[in-house]
Design a protein around this motif. Sequence first.
Motif, PDB file in Angstrom:
ATOM      1  N   UNK A 136       0.907  -1.172  -0.242  1.00  0.00           N
ATOM      2  CA  UNK A 136      -0.027   0.026   0.085  1.00  0.00           C
ATOM      3  C   UNK A 136       0.843   1.348  -0.079  1.00  0.00           C
ATOM      4  N   UNK A 137       0.656   2.244  -0.735  1.00  0.00           N
ATOM      5  CA  UNK A 137       1.314   3.307  -1.164  1.00  0.00           C
ATOM      6  C   UNK A 137       0.563   4.433  -1.562  1.00  0.00           C
ATOM      7  N   UNK A 166      11.696   5.726 -21.177  1.00  0.00           N
ATOM      8  CA  UNK A 166      10.741   5.781 -20.150  1.00  0.00           C
ATOM      9  C   UNK A 166       9.768   6.959 -20.437  1.00  0.00           C
ATOM     10  N   UNK A 167       8.582   6.835 -19.634  1.00  0.00           N
ATOM     11  CA  UNK A 167       7.425   8.001 -20.116  1.00  0.00           C
ATOM     12  C   UNK A 167       6.934   8.447 -18.580  1.00  0.00           C
ATOM     13  N   UNK A 168       7.139   9.841 -18.182  1.00  0.00           N
ATOM     14  CA  UNK A 168       6.586  10.212 -16.877  1.00  0.00           C
ATOM     15  C   UNK A 168       7.256   9.645 -15.807  1.00  0.00           C
ATOM     16  N   UNK A 169       7.298  10.210 -14.543  1.00  0.00           N
ATOM     17  CA  UNK A 169       7.709   9.621 -13.249  1.00  0.00           C
ATOM     18  C   UNK A 169       6.842   9.351 -12.100  1.00  0.00           C
ATOM     19  N   UNK A 170       7.323   8.541 -11.235  1.00  0.00           N
ATOM     20  CA  UNK A 170       6.172   8.385 -10.007  1.00  0.00           C
ATOM     21  C   UNK A 170       7.164   8.152  -8.650  1.00  0.00           C
ATOM     22  N   UNK A 171       6.670   8.710  -7.772  1.00  0.00           N
ATOM     23  CA  UNK A 171       7.671   8.840  -6.315  1.00  0.00           C
ATOM     24  C   UNK A 171       6.727   8.758  -5.231  1.00  0.00           C
ATOM     25  N   UNK A 172       7.176   8.349  -4.221  1.00  0.00           N
ATOM     26  CA  UNK A 172       6.355   8.234  -2.817  1.00  0.00           C
ATOM     27  C   UNK A 172       7.149   8.668  -1.864  1.00  0.00           C
ATOM     28  N   UNK A 173       6.651   8.393  -0.631  1.00  0.00           N
ATOM     29  CA  UNK A 173       7.600   8.655   0.710  1.00  0.00           C
ATOM     30  C   UNK A 173       8.349   7.007   0.885  1.00  0.00           C
TER      31      UNK A 173
END
Length: 518
Positions: A136-137, A166-173
């Motif tokens: 879960x994020x 690559x296309x776009x970026x994602x990140x989280x804590x």
Amino acid sequence: MRKVYLFVTLLVLLCTLSVPRLTSAAESTNAKDPVLLLYDSKALRTPLAGNVEALQRLLAGFSTPVTMLSLEQYKEGKLHSFNKVILVRNKSDELNLPDAFLQDLKAYSGKYMQIGSGLPNTIQQALHLQEQHTVDDTINLKISDLNQTSIAVSNMAWVTSFEGKSYGTVKSSKHPAEAPYSITSGNYGYIPYLSKGNLSELAASYVLKDWLEVSTAPQHYVLISDIFPFSNLELVNAMADRLYEAGIPFVASIQPVFSNWDYPAMQRYMETLKHLQARNGSIIVQTPIVDSTDSPDVNKLRNELGSFLDHLARLGIVPLGVSAEMYWTYDKHYAIDGLSFFDSGLILPNQAVQFRDPSDTAVAFYSTAYTIDANELLRYMDEGNSLNPLPMNTAIAYSFPNDASKLETLLTTLTSSWTTFDDYKNGGHSVQTSASKFSSQNGHLLMNGQEVHLNNQIQDVDAAHVYVQQEEKSLSGLFSVQNKILIVLIGTTLFLFGLFLIIGHRMYKRKYMQSWRQ
């Protein structure tokens, strides 16, 4: 024999010209390769519910013919009938794919894309892919000039290393380092996460464009939807004038009318449509609302819609396409009897699906535009920024408000925007019935091959109209005489009754006074 051959040739030619175009939408799939869309589950009642439908609409936005199939229905050899295959994996807890599919995939030489984790080993190796999974994020997604924060995800794969684009970026804590949203390499494409109703739906279009090998430059249109015969037509005309003065071309999605064309309300509606057309508006026809598939009116769809288009032709109004909910393209009845007049369409999200004759294979228009509600798009943009072109033709939809203050807000939004919008009629569009052919070419409107001259003068329509015609009745004269006689008799009776009442009252009063004096 020469005479017989000539006669047969002429007969075939006449039959060809006289038969309405039944499959124009299907014929308009042009040279694009069809896509086999496989899915292991539609993820109903889960956060991923609707992602298969979202992908269908994206593919329709690229004018791509699609055949959809559940993995449970997969038969050996099916893969080799297609040059492009997309698999949607929503069952994160089931990693095994059907043996028939895996065997076909080993020998498959076409293009393959997967949405969702659990890539087959051979494709992981081809991509040199390394990834991690999180249960879960909450992620932040950014692509081009669009971004969205705080998207809740579950069991999402994070790409840590790969070879390709690559296309776009994602990140989280939990994953502070940016990871690619999606990747491609050679024939392969991979999108770890796709959900309906957030930015991932649009983000998937960037990788799809390259994977589908779409090379045409995308167009952006302003779409004004929900224009009905009983809309506030004065406001509709005022809106057209303001947009024309601001140099903003627009597409008007109009509701068809199948009867009562001689009513003043309908005539005023037609005058407004002519005015929209003269003010650099492109007219497209919205498909009728389907209340029930059991309604007998559904069977009249082809005749009624064709009659409406021919009525527009008589008034010099040139429709250039159709706007339809996506499920219409997956229904044989609606595709043949409703969409086949048009080779251009705007694909709307499904609201209330009412299949009549569903099909696993969708028709694709020659020219298509993906529609997105303007308010939804604004959620992904920084305030004041102009919108860079999306990968596919896109119609940014504004519902026409029947309120002057709301209309002013809409017009202020459009006229103050730095976004450049395209003129729909600059593209090649065609609509054809058995009697009429409409088209556009380099900004010119044509009807049966002749250019239509635009007139922005709105004609006054006389409001005096007998909406219910009285039928002449053979005994109406006799009944009229009888009515008059009865009125005279009743009136005379009431008069005599009143007279006797007065006389009786006086006689009673006189007797009472005499008895009182005694």
